[in-house]
Design an enzyme around this catalytic site. Structure first.
Site, PDB file in Angstrom:
ATOM      1  N   LYS A  67       0.849  -1.204   0.000  1.00  0.00           N
ATOM      2  CA  LYS A  67       0.000   0.000   0.000  1.00  0.00           C
ATOM      3  C   LYS A  67       0.881   1.250   0.000  1.00  0.00           C
ATOM      4  CE  LYS A  67      -3.853  -2.346   2.216  1.00  0.00           C
ATOM      5  NZ  LYS A  67      -4.592  -2.729   3.417  1.00  0.00           N
ATOM      6  N   GLN A 111      -4.607  -1.150   9.598  1.00  0.00           N
ATOM      7  CA  GLN A 111      -4.529  -2.496   9.025  1.00  0.00           C
ATOM      8  C   GLN A 111      -5.091  -3.517  10.018  1.00  0.00           C
ATOM      9  OE1 GLN A 111      -3.657  -3.138   5.904  1.00  0.00           O
ATOM     10  NE2 GLN A 111      -3.875  -5.342   6.075  1.00  0.00           N
ATOM     11  N   ASP A 134     -10.961   3.286   4.172  1.00  0.00           N
ATOM     12  CA  ASP A 134     -11.394   1.886   4.164  1.00  0.00           C
ATOM     13  C   ASP A 134     -12.913   1.783   4.118  1.00  0.00           C
ATOM     14  OD1 ASP A 134      -9.694  -0.280   4.097  1.00  0.00           O
ATOM     15  OD2 ASP A 134      -9.209  -0.196   6.231  1.00  0.00           O
TER      16      ASP A 134
HETATM   17  N1  GUN Z   1      -6.807  -6.503   6.199  1.00  0.00           N
HETATM   18  C1  GUN Z   1      -7.037  -7.217   5.069  1.00  0.00           C
HETATM   19  N2  GUN Z   1      -7.637  -6.458   4.140  1.00  0.00           N
HETATM   20  C2  GUN Z   1      -7.774  -5.234   4.676  1.00  0.00           C
HETATM   21  C3  GUN Z   1      -8.334  -4.007   4.190  1.00  0.00           C
HETATM   22  O1  GUN Z   1      -8.821  -3.884   3.057  1.00  0.00           O
HETATM   23  N3  GUN Z   1      -8.296  -2.977   5.064  1.00  0.00           N
HETATM   24  C4  GUN Z   1      -7.790  -3.105   6.318  1.00  0.00           C
HETATM   25  N4  GUN Z   1      -7.804  -2.030   7.101  1.00  0.00           N
HETATM   26  N5  GUN Z   1      -7.279  -4.211   6.793  1.00  0.00           N
HETATM   27  C5  GUN Z   1      -7.276  -5.262   5.971  1.00  0.00           C
END
Ligand code: GUN
Length: 300
Positions: A67, A111, A134
């Protein structure tokens, strides 16, 4: 593989077209990079994304690293923060509060999963809705449920983009979503409903899952169970979108038994290279939208 039921067979020799998620994700990233350059020219600043990683879960480390790299490649500011696995709830909340108050931060992504002693719901609740890239806060989930503008969860938004790119007609279509998570299943169903599909949400307690799935013109599987959906669950010619990703001895596989499904579906996402690349692309898109919204500009 799920329960029995009638085995449906494709026309002899037919093979589903493959969705190229890498290509579509590249297009989205290019669009976002161009939009980011425009935003910089207009405002004199770059959109900033704060990824928050707590602890040292290896999979989460990889996701966050990717990311951050994509964010920099798009011309955005990488405002990553890391806390040790022993961080307290109060420390994690203080970090989110400081990012919420920081004008350079346009997007905050905590995350998941968090270390078990932390309360993810309470932490996410401190993210201001306009920085919630998100789409996980109650405000953004509520806006989506009401069909009003807001930041949408990245993976389901990426699925919609794929369906649009491949001109899958959603209006009046029978859509079945397998899975009801806050991050994928529920928002996926809402987005499909917003596009006038007739939506069914199936889940781990659904009776005769295969029969429910066979109704689908568009089947989105986000159950987190490798190979859950097999040939008996797919209507010939259906569009099959696999959100699952699992590592086993032979590499990566999804929630759909791809080898069985590819000869029955009309259009299908591979794993890897289907939905996966879209999640980061849509995160960048959300971060630019958040920056534009905070700068009082058209979100587009
Ligand atoms: N963990 C796995 N996929 C995601 C996501 O799209 N966002 C977040 N915050 N955590 C994750």
């Amino acid at each position: 593989m799920i329960s029995t039921g009638t085995q449906l067979r494709a026309d002899a020799g037919s093979t589903g077209r493959l969705v190229d998620g890498r290509r579509v994700a590249r297009t989205v990233r290019e669009e976002v990079a161009a939009g980011t350059a425009r935003f910089h020219a207009e405002t004199g600043r770059r959109p900033g994304l704060a990824t928050v990683l707590i602890g040292d879960d290896p999979a989460s480390e990889v996701y966050v690293r990717n990311k951050r790299k994509s964010c920099v490649a798009a011309g955005m500011l990488d405002l990553h923060r890391h806390l040790p696995a022993e961080a307290t709830q109060a420390e994690a909340e203080a970090l989110v509060d400081s990012l919420a108050a920081d004008p350079a931060v346009d997007g905050i992504l905590v995350q998941l999963p968090l270390p078990a002693h932390l309360d993810a719901g309470r932490l996410v609740a401190r993210i201001p809705a306009e920085k919630d890239v998100d789409g996980l806060t109650t405000v953004n989930a509520g806006l989506l449920a009401q069909g009003r503008p807001g930041l949408r969860p990245c993976t389901p938004a990426g699925v919609i983009r794929l369906l649009d790119e491949y001109e899958v007609d959603l209006r009046g279509a029978e859509a079945v979503v397998v899975g009801r998570s806050d991050l994928v299943g529920r928002p996926m169903a809402q987005l499909l409903l917003g596009r006038d599909a007739t939506v069914t949400i199936a889940h781990s307690r659904t009776a005769d899952l295969a029969a429910v799935c066979r109704r689908a013109d568009v089947l989105v599987v986000a159950a987190g169970v490798p190979g859950l959906v097999g040939a008996d669950a797919i209507r010939p010619g259906a569009t099959v979108i696999d959100v699952g990703i699992h590592r086993d001895g032979n590499g990566l596989r999804g929630d759909v038994d791809f080898d069985a499904a590819v000869g029955i579906a009309g259009l299908i996402t591979p794993v890897p290279g289907g939905v996966g690349p879209m999640t980061i692309a849509m995160l960048l898109s959300n971060t630019l939208a958040a920056a534009r919204g905070r700068a009082g500009r058209d979100v587009g």
